[in-house]
Design a protein around this motif. Structure first.
Motif: not given
Length: 262
Positions: A12-15, A17-24, A26-29
């Protein structure tokens, strides 16, 4: 986990981050916590990767230590606006009459309700969706939220009696709106972003209206960009107010306070 409807945390984090989410991370959580099933999580992640604001997916944004409800299409409160709140609190005395213009979700209004002890506090916004969201956030506080253009819907009895007017009005120049991140320009109301040709069209009207509605010694506090601060100070001075510029490098924020002379 091989199902397209399930993700482990690392995938989930890798996906993200690949989409440009800087705080991947935290967003995953947050997305995992918001989902009640693998399929719901898959849907949230797909929509986030497609560019929908995280706050619209979660239904809330964090602002000044609070969780504030944010409906789809409503302006998402920015962390930098904490400077606006701090500046407003610093210039306001006890039992103030306070008006929050362009209140959006009501985040700033709610923060002021918690940090001040106003004798009267209200918000106003021209966007019906924002007004509905703000009313929900402020339910039970006794704070009125008016729908209309700037000062127009505010009861005329407060003319010349307001101690504080705050406004996080749109200040992005029209030509620059297209350069904003897709999360903002595609998913937030244009009326909350577009500040006219020079970015100061709405703030110019706020300044003139505040000069007429503030009590002597009252303050207007607005957010702006660092590049616009000098021009904004000039128009505030032209309206008869005395401006002061405040900057916070950590928040990358600029606010201007403007006092009506006594």
């Amino acid at each position: 986990m091989t199902s397209r409807h399930r993700f482990d945390h690392a995938d989930l984090v890798r996906r993200l981050r690949a989409a440009g989410c800087v705080y991947a991370e935290d967003e995953a959580d947050l997305l995992i916590a918001a989902a009640d099933s693998p399929r719901a999580l898959a849907d949230l992640v797909d929509r986030r990767v497609a560019g929908l604001p995280l706050e619209h997916l979660l239904g809330w944004a964090e602002f000044c230590g609070m969780r504030v409800a944010v409906d789809p299409g409503v302006f998402v409160p920015r962390g930098r606006t904490a400077l606006l709140v701090d500046a407003a609190v610093a210039v306001t005395g006890p039992a103030a009459a306070v008006l929050d213009l362009c209140c959006g979700s009501g985040a700033t209004t709610l923060a002021l309700a918690r940090r001040l002890a106003p004798r009267w506090l209200a918000g106003a916004d021209i966007d019906p969706a924002a007004v509905a969201c703000a009313r929900r956030n402020l339910a039970g506080t006794g704070v009125e939220v008016y729908q209309g253009d700037l000062f127009d819907p505010v009861p005329p009895a407060w003319r010349g009696r307001l101690d504080l007017v705050v406004a996080n009005a749109p200040y992005v120049p029209t030509a620059a709106v297209a350069l904003m991140p897709p999360e903002a320009r595609l998913h937030e109301a244009p009326v909350a972003l577009d500040g006219g040709p020079d970015g100061l069209a709405v703030l110019r009207r706020v300044a003139v209206g505040a000069a007429e509605r503030l009590a002597p010694g009252g303050h207007l506090v607005v957010e702006t960009s660092g590049a616009q601060a000098d021009a904004l100070c000039a128009l505030l001075s032209a309206a008869g107010l005395i401006p002061t510029v405040l900057r916070d490098d950590d928040l990358e924020a600029t606010a201007v306070t403007a006092r009506r002379p006594t």
